[in-house]
Design a protein around this motif. Structure first.
Motif, PDB file in Angstrom:
ATOM      1  N   LEU A   1      75.088  61.786   9.013  1.00 58.62           N
ATOM      2  CA  LEU A   1      74.461  60.588   9.542  1.00 58.62           C
ATOM      3  C   LEU A   1      73.681  59.905   8.421  1.00 58.62           C
ATOM      4  CD1 LEU A   1      73.089  62.051  12.900  1.00 58.62           C
ATOM      5  CD2 LEU A   1      75.163  60.702  12.579  1.00 58.62           C
ATOM      6  N   PHE A   2      73.641  58.554   8.480  1.00 57.25           N
ATOM      7  CA  PHE A   2      73.002  57.794   7.420  1.00 57.25           C
ATOM      8  C   PHE A   2      72.187  56.657   8.013  1.00 57.25           C
ATOM      9  CE2 PHE A   2      77.131  59.365   6.069  1.00 57.25           C
ATOM     10  CZ  PHE A   2      76.814  60.108   4.937  1.00 57.25           C
ATOM     11  N   LEU A   3      71.214  56.164   7.225  1.00 51.59           N
ATOM     12  CA  LEU A   3      70.516  54.934   7.584  1.00 51.59           C
ATOM     13  C   LEU A   3      71.417  53.761   7.226  1.00 51.59           C
ATOM     14  CD1 LEU A   3      66.902  55.708   6.302  1.00 51.59           C
ATOM     15  CD2 LEU A   3      67.774  55.865   8.632  1.00 51.59           C
ATOM     16  N   THR A   4      71.493  52.776   8.107  1.00 50.70           N
ATOM     17  CA  THR A   4      72.448  51.697   7.940  1.00 50.70           C
ATOM     18  C   THR A   4      72.132  50.834   6.716  1.00 50.70           C
ATOM     19  OG1 THR A   4      73.474  49.798   9.017  1.00 50.70           O
ATOM     20  CG2 THR A   4      71.148  50.151   9.453  1.00 50.70           C
ATOM     21  N   VAL A   5      73.179  50.401   6.019  1.00 47.22           N
ATOM     22  CA  VAL A   5      73.027  49.506   4.876  1.00 47.22           C
ATOM     23  C   VAL A   5      73.418  48.078   5.227  1.00 47.22           C
ATOM     24  CG1 VAL A   5      73.400  51.334   3.177  1.00 47.22           C
ATOM     25  CG2 VAL A   5      75.354  50.064   4.055  1.00 47.22           C
ATOM     26  N   SER A   6      74.146  47.894   6.322  1.00 51.14           N
ATOM     27  CA  SER A   6      74.566  46.570   6.755  1.00 51.14           C
ATOM     28  C   SER A   6      75.047  46.634   8.198  1.00 51.14           C
ATOM     29  CB  SER A   6      75.682  46.033   5.851  1.00 51.14           C
ATOM     30  OG  SER A   6      76.158  44.794   6.324  1.00 51.14           O
ATOM     31  N   GLY A   7      74.855  45.513   8.902  1.00 51.05           N
ATOM     32  CA  GLY A   7      75.308  45.455  10.285  1.00 51.05           C
ATOM     33  C   GLY A   7      76.511  44.559  10.480  1.00 51.05           C
ATOM     34  N   ARG A   8      77.169  44.170   9.372  1.00 55.27           N
ATOM     35  CA  ARG A   8      78.268  43.210   9.462  1.00 55.27           C
ATOM     36  C   ARG A   8      79.429  43.722  10.313  1.00 55.27           C
ATOM     37  NH1 ARG A   8      78.652  39.273   5.718  1.00 55.27           N
ATOM     38  NH2 ARG A   8      80.315  38.535   7.114  1.00 55.27           N
ATOM     39  N   LEU A   9      79.712  45.006  10.223  1.00 61.40           N
ATOM     40  CA  LEU A   9      80.821  45.554  11.001  1.00 61.40           C
ATOM     41  C   LEU A   9      80.569  45.398  12.493  1.00 61.40           C
ATOM     42  CD1 LEU A   9      83.530  47.009  10.799  1.00 61.40           C
ATOM     43  CD2 LEU A   9      82.300  49.189  10.918  1.00 61.40           C
ATOM     44  N   HIS A  10      79.333  45.629  12.927  1.00 61.47           N
ATOM     45  CA  HIS A  10      78.981  45.441  14.333  1.00 61.47           C
ATOM     46  C   HIS A  10      78.978  43.961  14.694  1.00 61.47           C
ATOM     47  CE1 HIS A  10      77.321  49.426  13.352  1.00 61.47           C
ATOM     48  NE2 HIS A  10      77.476  49.715  14.623  1.00 61.47           N
ATOM     49  N   LEU A  11      78.493  43.112  13.771  1.00 64.94           N
ATOM     50  CA  LEU A  11      78.426  41.679  14.042  1.00 64.94           C
ATOM     51  C   LEU A  11      79.810  41.090  14.289  1.00 64.94           C
ATOM     52  CD1 LEU A  11      75.763  40.150  11.614  1.00 64.94           C
ATOM     53  CD2 LEU A  11      75.670  40.311  14.098  1.00 64.94           C
ATOM     54  N   GLU A  12      80.790  41.530  13.530  1.00 62.79           N
ATOM     55  CA  GLU A  12      82.138  41.003  13.699  1.00 62.79           C
ATOM     56  C   GLU A  12      82.671  41.305  15.102  1.00 62.79           C
ATOM     57  OE1 GLU A  12      84.306  42.717  10.523  1.00 62.79           O
ATOM     58  OE2 GLU A  12      83.370  41.476   8.968  1.00 62.79           O
ATOM     59  N   SER A  13      82.364  42.491  15.594  1.00 62.79           N
ATOM     60  CA  SER A  13      82.805  42.841  16.943  1.00 62.79           C
ATOM     61  C   SER A  13      82.076  42.010  17.992  1.00 62.79           C
ATOM     62  CB  SER A  13      82.569  44.339  17.199  1.00 62.79           C
ATOM     63  OG  SER A  13      83.285  45.131  16.269  1.00 62.79           O
ATOM     64  N   TYR A  14      80.750  41.847  17.810  1.00 62.31           N
ATOM     65  CA  TYR A  14      79.969  41.043  18.749  1.00 62.31           C
ATOM     66  C   TYR A  14      80.435  39.587  18.748  1.00 62.31           C
ATOM     67  CZ  TYR A  14      76.418  44.568  19.880  1.00 62.31           C
ATOM     68  OH  TYR A  14      75.759  45.668  20.352  1.00 62.31           O
ATOM     69  N   ALA A  15      80.724  39.045  17.555  1.00 57.53           N
ATOM     70  CA  ALA A  15      81.109  37.637  17.450  1.00 57.53           C
ATOM     71  C   ALA A  15      82.410  37.356  18.194  1.00 57.53           C
ATOM     72  CB  ALA A  15      81.233  37.243  15.981  1.00 57.53           C
ATOM     73  N   CYS A  16      83.326  38.316  18.151  1.00 58.09           N
ATOM     74  CA  CYS A  16      84.600  38.123  18.852  1.00 58.09           C
ATOM     75  C   CYS A  16      84.394  38.014  20.361  1.00 58.09           C
ATOM     76  CB  CYS A  16      85.556  39.276  18.529  1.00 58.09           C
ATOM     77  SG  CYS A  16      86.127  39.303  16.828  1.00 58.09           S
TER      78      CYS A  16
END
Length: 243
Positions: free
Chosen positions: A133-148
Motif C-alpha cells: 500500500l502507498f500514499l497516493t501521488v496523483s488522482g488522475r486515474l480516478h478522475l478519468e473514471s469520474y469524468a466519464c
C-alpha cells in the motif's frame, strides 16, 4: 493560515461556479498512475503469520529450540546439585562440559531464528498490489473514471512523494488541484486554468489585504509593490491555444 484558508475557499468556489463536481479519492492506494514513481510505502493490515514458516523458524534439522532450552535448564540444575554435594568430581566435570555444549547449541539456534525472522519480515523489491500500500501521488486515474460518468470534475487535496535522499521514511507532501474535463478541447482546459489563477489573485487582493501588508512588512518589501505585482499578473494575458 488565513491566506491559505482564503485560497482553499476560492478554489472550491471557482470550480463550483464553473459547474465542476468535487470528488474525493483514497489517500492510501495500490495504484501508481502512469508509473509516476517515488511511491511512499505504508504499512498495511497485519497479516496472520504463516504457521508453516513459523514452525521452520523454531526447528532446524529436527532440533527444537524450546526443547534444547529446557534441556539446558535441566542440566544447569544438575550442575548446581553436584556442586552442593561432595559427589564425584568427574561427574561434575562431565555435567559442566555437557551444559556448555548445550548452551552453545542454544546460541546457534537463537542466531538462526533471528536470521529467519528478519528474512520473513523483509519486503520484496517487486511491488505486489495485493499486499503493498502507498500514499497516493496523483488522482488522475480516478478522475478519468469520474469524468466519464459525471462530466467535469476536480480534486483538491494532499499528494505524496517518497524522497529516499534523506531517509526511507521521508515523504514530501503537497496540495494539488487536479482537473478532468470530459469531452473538452485542450483550449478549454488552458482557458480554465488561466481563469482559475486570476480568480485566486483577485480573491486574495479583495479578502486578505491586511495579511498581505503584514507579509510585505516581514520580507521588507513595500506593500504597494506586492499589490502592484499581483495586479500585473492578474491583468496579464496568458497565451492560449486557438482551435
Amino acid at each position: 493560515m488565513r491566506i491559505r484558508n482564503t485560497l482553499s475557499f476560492a478554489t472550491h468556489s471557482f470550480f463550483n461556479g464553473q459547474g465542476f463536481l468535487d470528488v474525493q479519492i483514497p489517500i492510501i492506494t495500490t495504484t501508481d498512475y502512469e508509473e509516476f514513481g517515488k511511491l511512499f510505502q505504508v504499512a498495511g493490515l497485519e497479516q496472520k503469520p504463516d504457521k508453516h514458516k513459523l514452525s521452520t523458524i523454531h526447528e532446524t534439522d529436527g532440533v527444537s529450540l524450546d526443547i534444547v532450552k529446557a534441556a539446558a535448564k535441566e542440566k544447569s540444575n544438575i550442575v548446581e546439585t553436584l556442586k552442593r554435594t561432595e559427589g564425584n568430581r568427574e561427574a561434575l566435570a562431565a555435567a559442566v562440559q555437557d551444559l556448555r555444549k548445550t548452551n552453545e547449541l542454544v546460541s546457534q539456534l537463537e542466531a538462526i531464528e533471528k536470521k529467519n525472522l528478519k528474512s520473513l519480515s523483509s519486503k520484496d523489491e517487486v511491488v505486489d498490489a495485493s499486499r503493498d500500500l502507498f500514499l497516493t501521488v496523483s488522482g488522475r486515474l480516478h478522475l478519468e473514471s469520474y469524468a466519464c460518468a459525471l462530466g467535469n470534475v476536480y480534486l483538491f487535496g494532499p499528494r505524496f512523494q517518497a524522497d529516499k535522499t534523506y531517509s526511507a521514511k521521508y515523504a514530501l507532501e503537497m496540495w494539488m488541484v487536479e482537473v478532468e474535463m470530459a469531452f473538452s478541447q485542450l483550449r478549454d482546459a488552458m482557458n480554465c486554468a488561466s481563469d482559475y489563477f486570476n480568480h485566486l489573485i483577485m480573491y486574495v487582493l479583495e479578502t486578505c489585504h491586511e495579511d498581505m501588508k503584514f507579509i510585505a512588512k516581514r520580507i521588507e518589501t513595500p506593500a504597494s509593490l506586492v499589490f502592484s505585482r499581483l495586479r500585473q499578473v492578474f491583468l496579464k494575458c496568458f497565451p492560449t491555444m486557438k482551435s
